[in-house]
Design a protein around this motif. Structure first.
Motif, PDB file in Angstrom:
ATOM      1  N   ILE A  37       0.891  -1.364   0.326  1.00 54.88           N
ATOM      2  CA  ILE A  37       0.030  -0.182  -0.143  1.00 54.88           C
ATOM      3  C   ILE A  37       1.017   1.185   0.085  1.00 54.88           C
ATOM      4  O   ILE A  37       1.816   1.555   0.573  1.00 54.88           O
ATOM      5  N   GLU A  38       0.837   1.731  -1.060  1.00 53.22           N
ATOM      6  CA  GLU A  38       1.275   3.442  -1.195  1.00 53.22           C
ATOM      7  C   GLU A  38       0.328   4.298  -1.885  1.00 53.22           C
ATOM      8  O   GLU A  38      -0.512   4.115  -2.453  1.00 53.22           O
ATOM      9  N   SER A  39       1.125   5.902  -0.866  1.00 53.63           N
ATOM     10  CA  SER A  39       0.431   6.513  -1.865  1.00 53.63           C
ATOM     11  C   SER A  39       1.440   7.989  -2.231  1.00 53.63           C
ATOM     12  O   SER A  39       2.736   7.440  -2.810  1.00 53.63           O
ATOM     13  N   ARG A  40       1.013   8.639  -3.915  1.00 53.61           N
ATOM     14  CA  ARG A  40       1.542   9.674  -4.682  1.00 53.61           C
ATOM     15  C   ARG A  40       0.831  10.891  -4.746  1.00 53.61           C
ATOM     16  O   ARG A  40      -0.324  10.670  -4.353  1.00 53.61           O
ATOM     17  N   PRO A  41       1.246  11.621  -4.819  1.00 53.35           N
ATOM     18  CA  PRO A  41       0.760  12.851  -4.786  1.00 53.35           C
ATOM     19  C   PRO A  41      -0.564  12.721  -6.120  1.00 53.35           C
ATOM     20  O   PRO A  41       0.463  12.677  -7.200  1.00 53.35           O
ATOM     21  N   SER A  42      -1.877  13.568  -6.316  1.00 56.78           N
ATOM     22  CA  SER A  42      -2.473  13.241  -7.372  1.00 56.78           C
ATOM     23  C   SER A  42      -1.824  14.649  -8.386  1.00 56.78           C
ATOM     24  O   SER A  42      -1.566  14.355 -10.082  1.00 56.78           O
ATOM     25  N   LYS A  43      -0.892  15.293  -7.942  1.00 59.94           N
ATOM     26  CA  LYS A  43      -0.515  16.575  -8.879  1.00 59.94           C
ATOM     27  C   LYS A  43      -2.049  16.918  -9.655  1.00 59.94           C
ATOM     28  O   LYS A  43      -1.385  18.617  -9.963  1.00 59.94           O
ATOM     29  N   ALA A  44      -3.152  17.036  -9.075  1.00 61.49           N
ATOM     30  CA  ALA A  44      -4.195  18.060  -9.284  1.00 61.49           C
ATOM     31  C   ALA A  44      -4.053  19.008  -7.984  1.00 61.49           C
ATOM     32  O   ALA A  44      -4.520  20.433  -8.841  1.00 61.49           O
ATOM     33  N   ARG A  45      -4.163  18.681  -7.165  1.00 60.06           N
ATOM     34  CA  ARG A  45      -3.975  19.928  -5.798  1.00 60.06           C
ATOM     35  C   ARG A  45      -3.389  19.036  -4.492  1.00 60.06           C
ATOM     36  O   ARG A  45      -3.286  18.684  -4.559  1.00 60.06           O
ATOM     37  N   LEU A  46      -2.732  19.747  -3.589  1.00 65.19           N
ATOM     38  CA  LEU A  46      -2.520  19.494  -2.685  1.00 65.19           C
ATOM     39  C   LEU A  46      -3.539  19.079  -1.845  1.00 65.19           C
ATOM     40  O   LEU A  46      -4.348  19.736  -1.094  1.00 65.19           O
ATOM     41  N   GLY A  47      -2.825  17.908  -0.895  1.00 64.09           N
ATOM     42  CA  GLY A  47      -3.323  16.738  -0.311  1.00 64.09           C
ATOM     43  C   GLY A  47      -4.603  15.934  -1.078  1.00 64.09           C
ATOM     44  O   GLY A  47      -5.157  15.249   0.035  1.00 64.09           O
ATOM     45  N   THR A  48      -3.915  16.059  -2.141  1.00 62.39           N
ATOM     46  CA  THR A  48      -4.810  14.835  -2.881  1.00 62.39           C
ATOM     47  C   THR A  48      -3.838  13.909  -3.297  1.00 62.39           C
ATOM     48  O   THR A  48      -3.413  14.190  -4.055  1.00 62.39           O
ATOM     49  N   TYR A  49      -4.444  12.552  -3.775  1.00 63.02           N
ATOM     50  CA  TYR A  49      -3.681  11.401  -3.698  1.00 63.02           C
ATOM     51  C   TYR A  49      -3.868  10.055  -4.450  1.00 63.02           C
ATOM     52  O   TYR A  49      -5.242  10.234  -4.262  1.00 63.02           O
ATOM     53  N   TRP A  50      -3.228   9.686  -5.212  1.00 67.93           N
ATOM     54  CA  TRP A  50      -3.823   7.970  -5.564  1.00 67.93           C
ATOM     55  C   TRP A  50      -3.071   7.368  -4.545  1.00 67.93           C
ATOM     56  O   TRP A  50      -1.592   7.144  -4.336  1.00 67.93           O
ATOM     57  N   PHE A  51      -3.528   6.567  -4.281  1.00 65.57           N
ATOM     58  CA  PHE A  51      -3.660   4.730  -3.250  1.00 65.57           C
ATOM     59  C   PHE A  51      -3.540   3.690  -4.315  1.00 65.57           C
ATOM     60  O   PHE A  51      -3.841   3.495  -5.060  1.00 65.57           O
ATOM     61  N   PHE A  52      -1.804   3.529  -4.177  1.00 64.91           N
ATOM     62  CA  PHE A  52      -1.652   1.829  -5.235  1.00 64.91           C
ATOM     63  C   PHE A  52      -1.616   0.512  -4.224  1.00 64.91           C
ATOM     64  O   PHE A  52      -1.020   1.016  -2.880  1.00 64.91           O
ATOM     65  N   LEU A  53      -1.812  -0.269  -4.455  1.00 64.04           N
ATOM     66  CA  LEU A  53      -2.213  -0.928  -3.888  1.00 64.04           C
ATOM     67  C   LEU A  53      -2.342  -2.648  -4.879  1.00 64.04           C
ATOM     68  O   LEU A  53      -2.145  -2.683  -5.912  1.00 64.04           O
ATOM     69  N   ASP A  54      -1.289  -3.658  -4.063  1.00 60.47           N
ATOM     70  CA  ASP A  54      -1.267  -4.860  -4.582  1.00 60.47           C
ATOM     71  C   ASP A  54      -2.034  -5.599  -3.579  1.00 60.47           C
ATOM     72  O   ASP A  54      -1.405  -5.641  -2.472  1.00 60.47           O
ATOM     73  N   GLY A  55      -2.619  -6.436  -4.505  1.00 57.65           N
ATOM     74  CA  GLY A  55      -3.081  -7.794  -3.409  1.00 57.65           C
ATOM     75  C   GLY A  55      -2.775  -9.442  -4.304  1.00 57.65           C
ATOM     76  O   GLY A  55      -2.831  -9.118  -5.285  1.00 57.65           O
ATOM     77  N   ALA A  56      -2.466 -10.194  -3.249  1.00 60.31           N
ATOM     78  CA  ALA A  56      -2.301 -11.575  -4.368  1.00 60.31           C
ATOM     79  C   ALA A  56      -3.802 -11.993  -4.573  1.00 60.31           C
ATOM     80  O   ALA A  56      -5.075 -11.976  -4.192  1.00 60.31           O
ATOM     81  N   GLY A  57      -3.507 -12.090  -5.812  1.00 59.34           N
ATOM     82  CA  GLY A  57      -5.083 -12.766  -6.324  1.00 59.34           C
ATOM     83  C   GLY A  57      -5.326 -11.957  -7.778  1.00 59.34           C
ATOM     84  O   GLY A  57      -4.349 -11.473  -8.895  1.00 59.34           O
ATOM     85  N   HIS A  58      -6.272 -13.096  -8.374  1.00 59.77           N
ATOM     86  CA  HIS A  58      -5.914 -12.389 -10.350  1.00 59.77           C
ATOM     87  C   HIS A  58      -7.441 -11.558 -10.192  1.00 59.77           C
ATOM     88  O   HIS A  58      -8.663 -12.124  -9.436  1.00 59.77           O
TER      89      HIS A  58
END
Length: 327
Positions: A225-246
């Motif tokens: 689980i990680e977050s990166r700024p969305s670059k749209a505006r301060l305080g908004t983020y993309w959350f990146f998630l990897d999960g086991a399964g297809h």
């Protein structure tokens, strides 16, 4: 088939791609100047696939790759590769450690050898390059005195290995991904797969918890689980998630369907077989906990003591304990 990779020649990315190139018969490989350039080549049609680093066991996620995966048009990961990373310090012939006033590497290479450099080359100025092989090229061109990079780069650039086995943390591993345009055929489920997504959500209490709950109630193990700024505006983020399964499996498919309803934006970044560290690496496996961490009686008591002490320091009103659950 053309596969772009983080170049120039002699990068760890090229090594990672080379380890699976047999699975892409007839493919040609083309170095790109940066991770962004490799993904741009894929999106423009100049390449059919791209191979880029996404995560280091020492330094964490590669920001340029994370940001690039959520750009448009969409792309999907179809393969991951785990590569044990062994650094060397390369110099021009005849250069000694006393001659090294400048040393270059990729930011992740520098991070994984920072203590070694401070100990063995304490007076050298450290400079950053787009890749470890670009650092070797800079040495060959006379721009810097030494490069922290893959030892294999020595033969590409006519350099010598001043030091080998350079690292701060043994058994470092870097994760690379092979990326295809969205709509490409996904690998079939193997029973040992990983699914990657990126999501944005409204900024309100419990919003992230709601996303995680969709996986938890279906028994999907989240591996990152990680977050990166969305670059749209301060305080908004993309959350990146990897999960086991297809995505083709019920639990993962249902979780993604639920997230599509909950999230303001959801990007499916691929389902692909989980890679393993090549045999011969001594990278240890994570320990298996005998009990769920934080669920023993002593954990609840310790948490209550911690909260009571915290409130006392901040002069906040304390509340009486109501049982093992401290909220």
């Amino acid at each position: 088939m053309r596969i772009a990779f983080l170049g120039p020649h002699g990068t760890f990315c090229e090594q990672a791609l080379g380890s699976v190139l047999g699975d892409f018969p007839g493919a040609s490989t083309e170095p790109a100047a940066s991770t962004t350039a490799a993904l741009d080549a894929l999106r423009s049609g100049a390449a059919d696939l791209a191979c880029v680093p996404i995560e280091s066991s020492v330094e964490g996620a590669v920001p340029a790759t994370m940001d690039g995966l959520v750009e448009s048009p969409p792309v999907v990961v179809i393969r991951e590769i785990l590569l044990p990373v062994r650094f060397g310090v390369l110099v021009r012939r005849g250069t000694t450690a006393a001659d090294v006033a400048t040393v270059a590497s990729h930011p992740h290479g520098e991070a994984q050898t920072r203590r070694w450099l401070a100990t063995h080359l304490p007076h050298a100025e450290v400079r950053m390059t787009p890749s470890t092989a670009a650092a070797a090229a800079a040495v060959a061109d006379g721009q810097v005195d030494a490069a922290v990079c893959a030892p294999v780069a020595a033969r590409h650039y006519g350099l010598e290995v001043l030091a080998d086995g350079v690292h701060d943390t043994g058994d470092a591993v870097t994760r690379f991904v092979v990326v295809a345009p969205a709509g490409a055929a996904l690998p079939a489920p193997t029973g040992a797969d990983r699914t990657s997504i990126a999501a944005t959500t409204v900024n309100e209490p419990g919003a992230l918890l709601a996303i995680l709950t969709e996986f938890a109630i279906r028994g999907v193990d989240l591996t990152r689980i990680e977050s990166r700024p969305s670059k749209a505006r301060l305080g908004t983020y993309w959350f990146f998630l990897d999960g086991a399964g297809h995505v083709a499996e019920a639990a993962m498919g249902e979780a993604l369907t639920a997230l599509h309803r909950r999230c303001t934006d959801l990007r499916f970044l691929g389902s692909y077989p989980r890679a393993t560290v090549p045999s011969g690496s001594t990278a240890p496996s994570p320990p298996v906990a005998a009990t769920v961490a934080g669920q023993g009686p002593e954990d609840y008591a310790a948490a209550e003591d911690w909260l009571r002490a915290l409130r006392a320091v901040r002069s906040l009103p304390s509340r009486p304990a109501t049982g093992p659950d401290v909220g």
